[in-house]
Design a protein around this motif. Structure first.
Motif, PDB file in Angstrom:
ATOM      1  N   SER A  16       0.830  -1.206   0.000  1.00  0.00           N
ATOM      2  CA  SER A  16       0.000   0.000   0.000  1.00  0.00           C
ATOM      3  C   SER A  16       0.865   1.257   0.000  1.00  0.00           C
ATOM      4  O   SER A  16       0.574   2.219  -0.730  1.00  0.00           O
ATOM      5  N   ALA A  17       1.929   1.273   0.808  1.00  0.00           N
ATOM      6  CA  ALA A  17       2.819   2.438   0.877  1.00  0.00           C
ATOM      7  C   ALA A  17       3.547   2.644  -0.448  1.00  0.00           C
ATOM      8  O   ALA A  17       3.689   3.772  -0.918  1.00  0.00           O
ATOM      9  N   PHE A  55       1.135   4.071  -2.964  1.00  0.00           N
ATOM     10  CA  PHE A  55       0.896   5.491  -2.705  1.00  0.00           C
ATOM     11  C   PHE A  55       2.038   6.353  -3.241  1.00  0.00           C
ATOM     12  O   PHE A  55       1.803   7.396  -3.860  1.00  0.00           O
ATOM     13  N   GLU A  85       1.780   6.654  -6.985  1.00  0.00           N
ATOM     14  CA  GLU A  85       0.681   7.531  -7.384  1.00  0.00           C
ATOM     15  C   GLU A  85       1.007   8.992  -7.091  1.00  0.00           C
ATOM     16  O   GLU A  85       0.712   9.887  -7.899  1.00  0.00           O
ATOM     17  N   CYS A  86       1.613   9.239  -5.953  1.00  0.00           N
ATOM     18  CA  CYS A  86       1.997  10.606  -5.586  1.00  0.00           C
ATOM     19  C   CYS A  86       3.009  11.164  -6.573  1.00  0.00           C
ATOM     20  O   CYS A  86       2.909  12.324  -6.997  1.00  0.00           O
ATOM     21  N   VAL A 133       6.054   8.349   5.336  1.00  0.00           N
ATOM     22  CA  VAL A 133       5.015   8.053   4.341  1.00  0.00           C
ATOM     23  C   VAL A 133       3.635   8.290   4.941  1.00  0.00           C
ATOM     24  O   VAL A 133       2.737   8.843   4.281  1.00  0.00           O
ATOM     25  N   ALA A 134       3.448   7.912   6.194  1.00  0.00           N
ATOM     26  CA  ALA A 134       2.157   8.137   6.859  1.00  0.00           C
ATOM     27  C   ALA A 134       1.846   9.624   6.951  1.00  0.00           C
ATOM     28  O   ALA A 134       0.687  10.044   6.794  1.00  0.00           O
ATOM     29  N   LEU A 136       2.797  11.908   4.810  1.00  0.00           N
ATOM     30  CA  LEU A 136       2.377  12.325   3.468  1.00  0.00           C
ATOM     31  C   LEU A 136       0.941  11.893   3.178  1.00  0.00           C
ATOM     32  O   LEU A 136       0.216  12.594   2.467  1.00  0.00           O
ATOM     33  N   ARG A 137       0.548  10.767   3.707  1.00  0.00           N
ATOM     34  CA  ARG A 137      -0.795  10.238   3.428  1.00  0.00           C
ATOM     35  C   ARG A 137      -1.863  10.911   4.287  1.00  0.00           C
ATOM     36  O   ARG A 137      -3.049  10.605   4.153  1.00  0.00           O
ATOM     37  N   ALA A 160      -2.003  10.853   7.693  1.00  0.00           N
ATOM     38  CA  ALA A 160      -2.251  10.210   8.981  1.00  0.00           C
ATOM     39  C   ALA A 160      -1.902  11.139  10.136  1.00  0.00           C
ATOM     40  O   ALA A 160      -2.436  10.989  11.237  1.00  0.00           O
TER      41      ALA A 160
END
Length: 315
Positions: A160-161, A164, A167-168, A299-300, A302-303, A305
């Motif tokens: 998943s990371a 992401f 896609e980013c 990464v979290a 950036l997402r 979280a």
């Protein structure tokens, strides 16, 4: 290995992967020193990012161990270019690059202690930007997406990371293509932070760890600002940086914005700079558990979280 006590202690406590990296780096260092006559005894690894930096106390010098020969040559040429244009920069000991044990080694004068001074960083950045790209036709065009995702599939991050990050990157690449750059290309640092300056006891000098590029100065200005906006820690004096940069920048290239944060392309460039910083950590996530946890945390952030300001720990 005849290394210093700090590096010896590191090798006893770090992961097998990182121990292998340090050992290979030191092997290249000792072979290069054998060729130059420098003394690698009691060498200390003072940094391993973005490349290995070894302090050579017996030779009063610094050695950089590079993975690529061409990158090492470009770094030396970059420092020599700045010297030619009277930009205060830490100079290489030798113009030649030594190939050793599958790596490349360059030798530099001891830079001294780090100077955390926003005005000093702005002054030296403006000096770099005053050099026109025609002064060095060998400079490569700055492309922050070139190699950005290299090694992502081999990292210990979740599927998943990794998805992401892909896609980013794709989204930001499309946004980057539409940027209307307000100033012409020039020589830039192309880094992702304030210009690093050190003081060896005479006067401060810029420390290069990556080669110079031909690109837009807005990248360097955004890179000097983003951590103040998004990360916790000691606030930088952005006004001092802006005032000093404006005072010393080229008078014939006036920017159509009061400060870089007011520029319409600021957020896109900032997000690319941040993604670059995250990928720097992600590519090193295999080295040890601490770096892996840091990569997952970044990464979290950036997402979404965690909301800014983010706490990325010691920087």
């Amino acid at each position: 290995m005849s290394i210093g006590p700090s590096t010896s202690a590191l090798l006893k406590t770090t992961s097998h992967a990182r121990r292998q990296d340090v050992t290979a780096s030191y092997a290249a260092l000792t072979r290069a020193c054998a060729a130059t006559g420098d003394d690698a005894r009691h060498a200390e690894l003072v940094s391993d990012h973005p490349l290995d930096v070894w302090s050579l106390p017996a030779s009063r010098a610094i050695a950089l161990v590079h993975l690529g020969l061409e990158e090492a040559r470009a770094l030396v040429r970059s420092a020599e270019l700045l010297e030619q244009h009277r930009v205060a920069v830490v100079a290489p000991y030798y113009s030649a690059v030594r190939a050793a044990a599958g790596r490349a080694v360059t030798f530099w004068h001891d830079p001294g202690k780090r100077r955390r001074d926003e005005s000093l960083s702005a002054w030296v950045t403006a000096a770099v930007h005053r050099i026109g790209p025609e002064a060095a036709l060998w400079l490569e065009d700055h492309d922050p997406f070139a190699g950005l995702l290299d090694g992502l599939d081999e990292t210990p991050l979740s599927e998943s990371a990794r998805w992401f990050l892909c896609e980013c990157t794709a989204w930001l690449r499309a946004e980057w293509a539409d940027i209307d750059w307000p100033t012409p290309p020039t020589v830039i640092l192309g880094a992702r932070q304030l210009a690093r300056c050190h003081d060896g006891g005479m006067h401060p000098r810029l420390v290069l760890r990556r080669p110079l590029w031909r690109g837009h100065r807005e990248w360097d200005l955004v890179a000097a600002r983003w951590s103040n906006e998004l990360l916790r820690g000691r606030p930088d004096d952005l006004q001092a940086y802006h005032d000093t940069y404006t005072e010393h920048s080229r008078a014939d290239v006036a920017a159509p914005y009061g400060h870089i944060g007011a520029w319409s392309g600021y957020q896109v460039v900032r997000d690319v700079v941040v993604l670059t910083a995250v990928m720097d950590t992600v590519r090193r996530a295999h080295l040890d558990s601490r770096t892996r946890e840091l990569a997952v945390h970044q990464v979290a952030c950036l997402r979404g979280a965690q909301s800014a300001p983010w706490d990325w720990g010691k920087r």
